[in-house]
Design a protein around this motif. Structure first.
Motif, short mmCIF file in Angstrom:
data_model
loop_
_atom_site.label_atom_id
_atom_site.label_comp_id
_atom_site.label_asym_id
_atom_site.label_seq_id
_atom_site.Cartn_x
_atom_site.Cartn_y
_atom_site.Cartn_z
N ILE A 33 0.85 -1.19 0.00
CA ILE A 33 0.00 0.00 0.00
C ILE A 33 0.88 1.24 0.00
O ILE A 33 2.05 1.18 0.38
CB ILE A 33 -0.94 0.03 1.23
N PRO A 34 0.34 2.39 -0.46
CA PRO A 34 1.10 3.63 -0.30
C PRO A 34 1.49 3.82 1.17
O PRO A 34 0.72 3.44 2.07
CB PRO A 34 0.12 4.71 -0.77
N GLU B 290 -5.71 -0.11 2.80
CA GLU B 290 -5.14 0.95 1.97
C GLU B 290 -5.99 2.22 2.05
O GLU B 290 -5.45 3.33 2.20
CB GLU B 290 -5.03 0.49 0.52
N ASP B 291 -7.30 2.10 1.95
CA ASP B 291 -8.17 3.27 2.06
C ASP B 291 -8.02 3.93 3.42
O ASP B 291 -7.85 5.15 3.53
CB ASP B 291 -9.64 2.87 1.85
N LEU C 236 -5.15 6.44 1.96
CA LEU C 236 -5.83 7.24 0.93
C LEU C 236 -6.85 8.23 1.47
O LEU C 236 -6.93 9.37 1.00
CB LEU C 236 -6.51 6.30 -0.08
N ASN C 237 -7.67 7.82 2.43
CA ASN C 237 -8.78 8.67 2.86
C ASN C 237 -8.32 9.95 3.56
O ASN C 237 -8.91 11.01 3.37
CB ASN C 237 -9.73 7.89 3.76
N ASN D 255 1.03 9.30 -0.61
CA ASN D 255 2.48 9.19 -0.70
C ASN D 255 2.89 8.33 -1.89
O ASN D 255 2.22 7.35 -2.23
CB ASN D 255 3.04 8.60 0.59
N ASP D 256 4.00 8.70 -2.53
CA ASP D 256 4.47 7.96 -3.70
C ASP D 256 5.12 6.64 -3.32
O ASP D 256 5.01 5.65 -4.05
CB ASP D 256 5.48 8.81 -4.49
#
Length: 350
Positions: free
Chosen positions: A11-12, A294-295, A299-300, A310-311
């Motif tokens: 995940i990011p 991940e969310d 992401l959220n 983040n990359d």
């Protein structure tokens, strides 16, 4: 492939949208536990004295950056402590100049080092109106502090008595209800479709009030807001694993030394920074929703704060139980690491 069959997840790199780093020797010891896995964090301003001005935020950020381990990449997102004397134009300047990402509202007396917090919400309305104008979020410790209100009801009462009227008066204000602990808060966020989100802590996804009180008092499970009934914990898990963009991770990792936890009036706070990602993966995996991590973690939060994910990435793998230290040593004394009470099979790969 169903979620519950996965043994690896990339995940990011996650962010922590509610973090206590303290200061001095404590800061130097606990920051590496966050920067190991997290790229950014919203930094709480309840130092002694609190971080109330842009000048103080700059100075605190410099102390944090000086404590980042060599080779690590970490961005502290600073907050200003809202008081009844806060200057709206200082808040505007702090946001415009990239000094502060958000403002933190503590009702006076609600938690650790909150004596300087707000008692009369009308006195801070000019600040809130400026924040609404410039799109600066307000992070809220959502509890009333009246002695006549039962401690287990203080979040629900805050929503009715304070938050609903405040959001009606300043409807364009972006609000984050931090460390929500009740079905009431989950329902309120779900019923709101604009300018409202909530963070959920690692420990509130795992413990209920029985963990604190049943079979003897467990001071290392004591935090504020205090953990509630099991039904509320289940509601938090359902919100976290749903993928709903309005819910995201804010650990509220709050280190206190053993000496300050184990006394007749012990401090509120649970230190989860070292093992949060393993704990979360275990919770999401048990719910059959490991992909939704991940969310929740990556992401959220950036979406609500208007930042890109983040990359870089992290990878979690499932296998034999992971062992974390029971304590970390600091220059102020040992700090106990949160014990979820079950084996953790997910680890963050180096």
């Amino acid at each position: 492939m169903p979620d519950r069959h996965l043994t690896s997840l990339t995940i990011p790199r996650p962010d922590d949208w509610h973090l206590h780093l303290r200061d001095g020797e404590m800061l130097k010891a606990v920051l590496p536990e966050t920067s190991r896995h997290f790229a950014r964090a919203i930094i709480m301003p309840n130092l002694v004295p609190p971080v109330v001005s842009s000048q103080q935020a700059v100075a605190y950020r410099e102390r944090i950056m000086a404590a980042v381990p060599e080779g690590a990449t970490f961005t502290p997102l600073m907050t200003l402590y809202l008081t009844e004397a806060t200057d709206p134009e200082d808040v505007r300047a702090a946001h415009t100049n990239g000094i502060a990402t958000a403002v933190k509202l503590y009702p006076a007396g609600a938690t650790t080092n909150s004596a300087s917090g707000v008692r009369d919400f009308e006195k801070v309305r000019p600040v809130l109106e400026v924040m609404a104008e410039i799109g600066m979020p307000l992070c809220v410790h959502g509890e009333v502090t009246d002695n006549e209100i039962d401690i287990f009801d203080r979040e629900a009462v805050f929503i009715e008595r304070v938050l609903k009227p405040l959001r009606k008066k300043v409807p364009d204000l972006k609000v984050v209800m931090e460390h929500v602990t009740t079905q009431d808060a989950v329902d309120y966020v779900r019923d709101s479709h604009k300018n409202l989100a909530a963070t959920i802590t690692t420990h509130h996804l795992i413990i209920n009030r029985n963990h604190i009180l049943a079979g003897g008092i467990k001071p290392h499970f004591y935090c504020l807001p205090v953990a509630k009934r099991e039904a509320h914990r289940v509601a938090l898990v359902q919100a976290a694993v749903s993928g709903d963009k309005r819910f995201f991770l804010g650990t509220d990792s709050a280190p206190h030394t053993e000496a300050n936890k184990l006394q007749s009036c012990g401090c509120a706070g649970i230190f989860t920074a070292p093992n949060t990602m393993s704990c979360l993966a275990e919770v999401f995996d048990a719910a059959g929703r490991i992909k939704k991590l991940e969310d929740f973690a990556s992401l959220n939060g950036p979406r609500f704060y208007g930042l890109p994910p983040n990359d870089d990435t992290i990878t979690l793998t499932k296998g034999d139980p992971v062992r974390y230290p029971t304590q970390i040593e600091t220059g102020d004394g040992p700090v106990t690491v949160f014990d979820p009470g079950f084996d953790l099979h997910w680890r963050v790969e180096d």
